[in-house]
Design a protein around this motif. Sequence first.
Motif, PDB file in Angstrom:
ATOM      1  N   VAL A  48     -34.055  60.139 -22.901  1.00  0.00           N
ATOM      2  CA  VAL A  48     -33.355  59.872 -21.648  1.00  0.00           C
ATOM      3  C   VAL A  48     -32.539  58.594 -21.813  1.00  0.00           C
ATOM      4  CG1 VAL A  48     -33.687  59.396 -19.193  1.00  0.00           C
ATOM      5  CG2 VAL A  48     -35.249  60.940 -20.361  1.00  0.00           C
ATOM      6  N   ILE A  49     -31.356  58.551 -21.192  1.00  0.00           N
ATOM      7  CA  ILE A  49     -30.511  57.363 -21.197  1.00  0.00           C
ATOM      8  C   ILE A  49     -30.665  56.684 -19.842  1.00  0.00           C
ATOM      9  CG2 ILE A  49     -28.164  56.462 -21.447  1.00  0.00           C
ATOM     10  CD1 ILE A  49     -29.198  57.912 -23.943  1.00  0.00           C
ATOM     11  N   GLY A  50     -30.873  55.371 -19.857  1.00  0.00           N
ATOM     12  CA  GLY A  50     -31.030  54.640 -18.606  1.00  0.00           C
ATOM     13  C   GLY A  50     -30.672  53.176 -18.763  1.00  0.00           C
ATOM     14  N   ILE A  84     -37.575  47.853 -14.903  1.00  0.00           N
ATOM     15  CA  ILE A  84     -37.438  49.253 -14.522  1.00  0.00           C
ATOM     16  C   ILE A  84     -36.322  49.840 -15.376  1.00  0.00           C
ATOM     17  CG2 ILE A  84     -36.788  50.812 -12.643  1.00  0.00           C
ATOM     18  CD1 ILE A  84     -37.682  48.504 -10.737  1.00  0.00           C
ATOM     19  N   ILE A  85     -36.458  51.100 -15.729  1.00  0.00           N
ATOM     20  CA  ILE A  85     -35.352  51.806 -16.376  1.00  0.00           C
ATOM     21  C   ILE A  85     -34.882  52.866 -15.389  1.00  0.00           C
ATOM     22  CG2 ILE A  85     -34.559  53.146 -18.342  1.00  0.00           C
ATOM     23  CD1 ILE A  85     -36.903  52.018 -19.944  1.00  0.00           C
ATOM     24  N   GLN A  86     -33.642  52.719 -14.926  1.00  0.00           N
ATOM     25  CA  GLN A  86     -33.082  53.670 -13.964  1.00  0.00           C
ATOM     26  C   GLN A  86     -32.118  54.586 -14.689  1.00  0.00           C
ATOM     27  OE1 GLN A  86     -32.069  52.264 -10.120  1.00  0.00           O
ATOM     28  NE2 GLN A  86     -30.539  53.837  -9.782  1.00  0.00           N
ATOM     29  N   VAL A  87     -32.320  55.902 -14.515  1.00  0.00           N
ATOM     30  CA  VAL A  87     -31.441  56.880 -15.155  1.00  0.00           C
ATOM     31  C   VAL A  87     -30.366  57.317 -14.174  1.00  0.00           C
ATOM     32  CG1 VAL A  87     -33.217  57.618 -16.787  1.00  0.00           C
ATOM     33  CG2 VAL A  87     -32.963  58.833 -14.644  1.00  0.00           C
ATOM     34  N   GLU A  88     -29.374  58.014 -14.669  1.00  0.00           N
ATOM     35  CA  GLU A  88     -28.194  58.367 -13.880  1.00  0.00           C
ATOM     36  C   GLU A  88     -28.516  59.153 -12.614  1.00  0.00           C
ATOM     37  OE1 GLU A  88     -24.585  61.221 -14.848  1.00  0.00           O
ATOM     38  OE2 GLU A  88     -24.498  59.368 -16.032  1.00  0.00           O
ATOM     39  N   ARG A 123     -36.403  56.445 -11.487  1.00  0.00           N
ATOM     40  CA  ARG A 123     -36.750  55.109 -11.982  1.00  0.00           C
ATOM     41  C   ARG A 123     -38.074  55.169 -12.721  1.00  0.00           C
ATOM     42  NH1 ARG A 123     -35.086  50.943  -7.291  1.00  0.00           N
ATOM     43  NH2 ARG A 123     -35.395  49.537  -9.021  1.00  0.00           N
ATOM     44  N   TYR A 124     -38.080  54.639 -13.942  1.00  0.00           N
ATOM     45  CA  TYR A 124     -39.288  54.574 -14.758  1.00  0.00           C
ATOM     46  C   TYR A 124     -39.722  53.122 -14.880  1.00  0.00           C
ATOM     47  CZ  TYR A 124     -38.190  59.353 -16.116  1.00  0.00           C
ATOM     48  OH  TYR A 124     -37.918  60.694 -16.099  1.00  0.00           O
ATOM     49  N   VAL A 125     -41.022  52.897 -14.855  1.00  0.00           N
ATOM     50  CA  VAL A 125     -41.580  51.557 -15.053  1.00  0.00           C
ATOM     51  C   VAL A 125     -42.327  51.573 -16.382  1.00  0.00           C
ATOM     52  CG1 VAL A 125     -43.091  49.775 -14.129  1.00  0.00           C
ATOM     53  CG2 VAL A 125     -41.819  51.248 -12.565  1.00  0.00           C
ATOM     54  N   SER A 149     -45.746  51.346  -6.645  1.00  0.00           N
ATOM     55  CA  SER A 149     -44.961  51.235  -7.864  1.00  0.00           C
ATOM     56  C   SER A 149     -43.499  51.540  -7.565  1.00  0.00           C
ATOM     57  CB  SER A 149     -45.490  52.210  -8.916  1.00  0.00           C
ATOM     58  OG  SER A 149     -44.697  52.153 -10.078  1.00  0.00           O
ATOM     59  N   PRO A 150     -42.568  50.772  -8.163  1.00  0.00           N
ATOM     60  CA  PRO A 150     -41.147  51.015  -7.926  1.00  0.00           C
ATOM     61  C   PRO A 150     -40.595  52.206  -8.704  1.00  0.00           C
ATOM     62  CG  PRO A 150     -41.436  49.154  -9.392  1.00  0.00           C
ATOM     63  CD  PRO A 150     -42.815  49.582  -8.951  1.00  0.00           C
ATOM     64  N   GLY A 151     -41.444  52.877  -9.465  1.00  0.00           N
ATOM     65  CA  GLY A 151     -40.983  54.025 -10.236  1.00  0.00           C
ATOM     66  C   GLY A 151     -42.138  54.737 -10.898  1.00  0.00           C
ATOM     67  N   ILE A 152     -41.796  55.646 -11.799  1.00  0.00           N
ATOM     68  CA  ILE A 152     -42.789  56.438 -12.524  1.00  0.00           C
ATOM     69  C   ILE A 152     -43.251  55.648 -13.743  1.00  0.00           C
ATOM     70  CG2 ILE A 152     -43.150  58.591 -13.797  1.00  0.00           C
ATOM     71  CD1 ILE A 152     -40.733  59.712 -12.131  1.00  0.00           C
ATOM     72  N   PRO A 153     -44.542  55.367 -13.850  1.00  0.00           N
ATOM     73  CA  PRO A 153     -45.032  54.649 -15.041  1.00  0.00           C
ATOM     74  C   PRO A 153     -44.813  55.499 -16.299  1.00  0.00           C
ATOM     75  CG  PRO A 153     -46.688  54.655 -13.306  1.00  0.00           C
ATOM     76  CD  PRO A 153     -45.613  55.611 -12.885  1.00  0.00           C
ATOM     77  N   ILE A 154     -44.362  54.843 -17.356  1.00  0.00           N
ATOM     78  CA  ILE A 154     -44.123  55.551 -18.613  1.00  0.00           C
ATOM     79  C   ILE A 154     -44.571  54.682 -19.778  1.00  0.00           C
ATOM     80  CG2 ILE A 154     -41.723  54.736 -18.804  1.00  0.00           C
ATOM     81  CD1 ILE A 154     -41.096  57.523 -20.041  1.00  0.00           C
TER      82      ILE A 154
END
Length: 124
Positions: free
Chosen positions: A42-44, A55-59, A63-65, A95-100
């Motif tokens: 994934v690109i973010g 956080i990594i936000q994708v297009e 949002r991934y944490v 959580s501000p996003g999905i934990p990864i």
Amino acid sequence: MSTHIIRRIFLYISTVSIAFVLILASLSSGCTDTGKTEEETVIGTILHDDNGTYIIQVENGTRYVPVNLDEEYQIDGMVVGFRGITLENDSVAESPGIPIEIHYIGTYVPPGANATLKLEKKLP
């Protein structure tokens, strides 16, 4: 054929059919014993929020944490390609996003710059 044999055949077919449906349902649900799901590359964009979380936000807005983001990639605005396993979000209520858990990550240079994405680093 006797009625007894026909009943046994129907009982066998019913048992096999039910088992098949249950196995098919469990496989199609995407659930695993660990609650983890393998992700594609994934690109973010790396974002640093007010709480100090990266956080990594994708297009598409997802949002991934990352739970294991290396310091080298803790740069607000850096565009990265990454791949990892999403974790269950039970431990963090807000959580501000999905934990990864990131397994591969690398900086991304847009195609207009005649470069390609290369996942440079494997994280533990």
